[in-house]
Design an enzyme around this catalytic site. Structure first.
Site, PDB file in Angstrom:
ATOM      1  CE  LYS A 190     -72.236 -16.961 -41.636  1.00 28.14           C
ATOM      2  NZ  LYS A 190     -72.442 -18.000 -40.644  1.00 28.14           N
TER       3      LYS A 190
ATOM      4  CE  LYS B 203     -75.630 -19.000 -47.421  1.00 32.79           C
ATOM      5  NZ  LYS B 203     -74.883 -19.935 -46.647  1.00 32.79           N
TER       6      LYS B 203
ATOM      7  CE  LYS C 227     -79.179 -21.323 -40.170  1.00 25.80           C
ATOM      8  NZ  LYS C 227     -79.318 -22.650 -39.746  1.00 25.80           N
TER       9      LYS C 227
HETATM   10  P1  TYM Z   1     -75.896 -23.857 -41.997  1.00 24.77           P
HETATM   11  O1  TYM Z   1     -76.445 -23.929 -40.625  1.00 24.77           O
HETATM   12  O2  TYM Z   1     -75.738 -22.511 -42.627  1.00 24.77           O
HETATM   13  O3  TYM Z   1     -76.746 -24.743 -42.983  1.00 24.77           O
HETATM   14  C1  TYM Z   1     -77.071 -26.115 -42.718  1.00 24.77           C
HETATM   15  C2  TYM Z   1     -77.083 -26.892 -44.037  1.00 24.77           C
HETATM   16  O4  TYM Z   1     -78.026 -26.300 -44.930  1.00 24.77           O
HETATM   17  C3  TYM Z   1     -77.388 -26.000 -46.178  1.00 24.77           C
HETATM   18  N1  TYM Z   1     -77.983 -24.757 -46.723  1.00 24.77           N
HETATM   19  C4  TYM Z   1     -78.481 -24.641 -47.962  1.00 24.77           C
HETATM   20  N2  TYM Z   1     -78.592 -25.516 -48.970  1.00 24.77           N
HETATM   21  C5  TYM Z   1     -79.181 -25.077 -50.109  1.00 24.77           C
HETATM   22  N3  TYM Z   1     -79.659 -23.818 -50.264  1.00 24.77           N
HETATM   23  C6  TYM Z   1     -79.577 -22.906 -49.272  1.00 24.77           C
HETATM   24  N4  TYM Z   1     -80.071 -21.687 -49.432  1.00 24.77           N
HETATM   25  C7  TYM Z   1     -78.959 -23.306 -48.041  1.00 24.77           C
HETATM   26  N5  TYM Z   1     -78.715 -22.670 -46.858  1.00 24.77           N
HETATM   27  C8  TYM Z   1     -78.116 -23.580 -46.072  1.00 24.77           C
HETATM   28  C9  TYM Z   1     -75.909 -25.827 -45.832  1.00 24.77           C
HETATM   29  O5  TYM Z   1     -75.067 -26.080 -46.948  1.00 24.77           O
HETATM   30  C10 TYM Z   1     -75.716 -26.866 -44.756  1.00 24.77           C
HETATM   31  O6  TYM Z   1     -75.449 -28.141 -45.304  1.00 24.77           O
HETATM   32  N6  TYM Z   1     -71.010 -24.473 -41.035  1.00 24.77           N
HETATM   33  C11 TYM Z   1     -72.275 -25.162 -41.252  1.00 24.77           C
HETATM   34  C12 TYM Z   1     -72.678 -26.056 -40.076  1.00 24.77           C
HETATM   35  C13 TYM Z   1     -71.634 -27.045 -39.725  1.00 24.77           C
HETATM   36  C14 TYM Z   1     -71.331 -28.251 -40.436  1.00 24.77           C
HETATM   37  C15 TYM Z   1     -70.282 -28.857 -39.686  1.00 24.77           C
HETATM   38  C16 TYM Z   1     -71.824 -28.857 -41.583  1.00 24.77           C
HETATM   39  C17 TYM Z   1     -70.819 -26.988 -38.640  1.00 24.77           C
HETATM   40  N7  TYM Z   1     -70.009 -28.057 -38.630  1.00 24.77           N
HETATM   41  C18 TYM Z   1     -69.720 -30.073 -40.087  1.00 24.77           C
HETATM   42  C19 TYM Z   1     -71.246 -30.069 -42.003  1.00 24.77           C
HETATM   43  C20 TYM Z   1     -70.212 -30.662 -41.250  1.00 24.77           C
HETATM   44  C21 TYM Z   1     -73.381 -24.128 -41.417  1.00 24.77           C
HETATM   45  O7  TYM Z   1     -73.288 -23.020 -40.964  1.00 24.77           O
HETATM   46  O8  TYM Z   1     -74.495 -24.622 -42.051  1.00 24.77           O
END
Ligand code: TYM
Length: 343
Positions: free
Chosen positions: A114, A205, A208
């Site tokens: 990032k 991947k 968004k």
């Molecule tokens: P985020 O918002 O990027 O994504 C949310 C969840 O979706 C999964 N994900 C994917 N899985 C498969 N293929 C993809 N292309 C894909 N894109 C996203 C992510 O693995 C995630 O499970 N840092 C985290 C949010 C967060 C969090 C936490 C998660 C903050 N605190 C505590 C678990 C526990 C994030 O940015 O996810």
């Protein structure tokens, strides 16, 4: 069993989030037994680690809450809230900053991705982001954290922080046994939780933050848009093989097969048993239809929910009140263990 997970409320929910994470949240919620609990939250505090527009963050948080409910998160059974309404997340992050090591954070690949070439210009929040993520789960004594592949490294870090904090500061009972402050959380990534890649580049991947909307299917996309995106998805001229090994050097084809398998609740091998030998002229329309069928009921419910702002506010307020209550004992224990005087 305590299930905890979060999602950033930036942009619309896409198929990667849904198949990689949210669908498993719903399944875990639906399989809960007495005494077990699920906490799902919008990671709005994480979202300020990147440049953002405040008005968009606010509307995005409400939209993401509605999207989760539309996907099947039931606010009567799961605690659904946004981090900003539960100050314990930010408080515990500061307490854990004393335990997290610079070397650990330096190894986080998401920070490297990032911040890109502009490390010096990245926010301090982007660097300490994984410590907030550790606080998110440790605060609730999470045992299971359903996440996609890309978040596993952050979860490993949360375990390292919890283990070091317990080792350095946990109190001991009269027999000298450690009374841990934090539970070590397990990341959960069931085999059917696919890693979904961009429709334009099979090595990236689905995300968004990708500038191309054609790279992702959003849950709010209408049927025509879904069909158009699938038909324009990057592929190669070869027909599909009958064995998975035949997709080894074909990341875009493998991605479409993976998506089909996840939607149809089967395996990639099962999809190839049906479509081996077929070209994309036949496979893509079948995949598009399967997507439309899956997304239709979700987007219908989503639109209804978005029309009722008061109901959404009430869901988040109720969830936050429950989360504050559940977080309080662990936060107090952490302050106490560190020797910080409080009322
Ligand atoms: P985020 O918002 O990027 O994504 C949310 C969840 O979706 C999964 N994900 C994917 N899985 C498969 N293929 C993809 N292309 C894909 N894109 C996203 C992510 O693995 C995630 O499970 N840092 C985290 C949010 C967060 C969090 C936490 C998660 C903050 N605190 C505590 C678990 C526990 C994030 O940015 O996810």
């Amino acid at each position: 069993m305590r299930v905890v997970s979060g999602i950033q409320p930036t942009g619309n929910l896409h198929l990667g989030n849904y198949l990689g994470a949210i669908r498993n949240w719903v399944r875990m919620q639906d399989e809960l037994e007495d005494g077990q609990e699920c906490f799902f939250f919008l990671a709005d505090l994480h979202a300020i680690s990147m440049p953002h527009d405040p008005a968009e963050l606010k509307s995005g948080t409400l939209e993401m809450a509605a999207a989760l409910v539309a996907c099947g998160i039931d606010p009567a059974r799961s605690t659904l809230f946004n981090q900003a309404q539960v100050p314990a997340h930010a408080e515990l992050q500061w307490l854990l900053n004393g335990t997290a090591r610079m070397g650990w954070l330096n190894r986080m690949t998401q920070f490297k991705d990032k911040s890109g070439k502009n490390r010096e210009g990245a926010s301090a929040a982007l660097f300490t982001y994984p410590v907030l993520q550790a606080a998110d789960v440790l605060l609730y004594q999470a045992t299971h954290v359903p996440v996609g592949e890309d978040q596993k490294q952050h979860l490993e870090l949360a375990r390292d922080i919890a283990a070091k904090f317990n080792h350095d500061f946990a109190p001991h009972d009269a027999d000298g046994n450690e009374a841990p402050v934090f539970t070590l959380p397990e990341p959960i990534n069931p085999p059917q939780a696919a890693r979904i890649m961009s429709l334009r580049d099979g090595s990236k991947k689905m995300s968004k933050s990708d500038v191309s909307e054609m790279s992702r299917i959003e849950l709010v996309d209408d049927a025509d848009t879904v069909m158009k995106k699938v038909k324009k998805a990057k592929t190669d001229p070869e027909p599909l093989p009958s064995e998975l090994g035949g997709l080894a050097d074909r990341p875009e084809a493998l991605n479409l097969v993976t998506i089909y398998a996840a939607l149809a609740d089967t395996t990639p091998e099962g999809v190839l048993a049906d479509f081996g030998g077929e070209g994309f002229g036949k496979f893509k329309p079948a995949l598009g239809e399967l997507m439309v069928e899956t997304l239709k009921p979700i987007s219908g419910r989503l639109n209804d929910l978005l029309d009722d702002r008061e109901a959404l506010d009430a869901i988040l307020a109720r969830g936050a009140a429950r989360a504050r209550e559940a977080a309080a004992p662990t936060l107090s224990a952490a302050y106490e263990a560190l020797g910080l005087l409080r009322p």
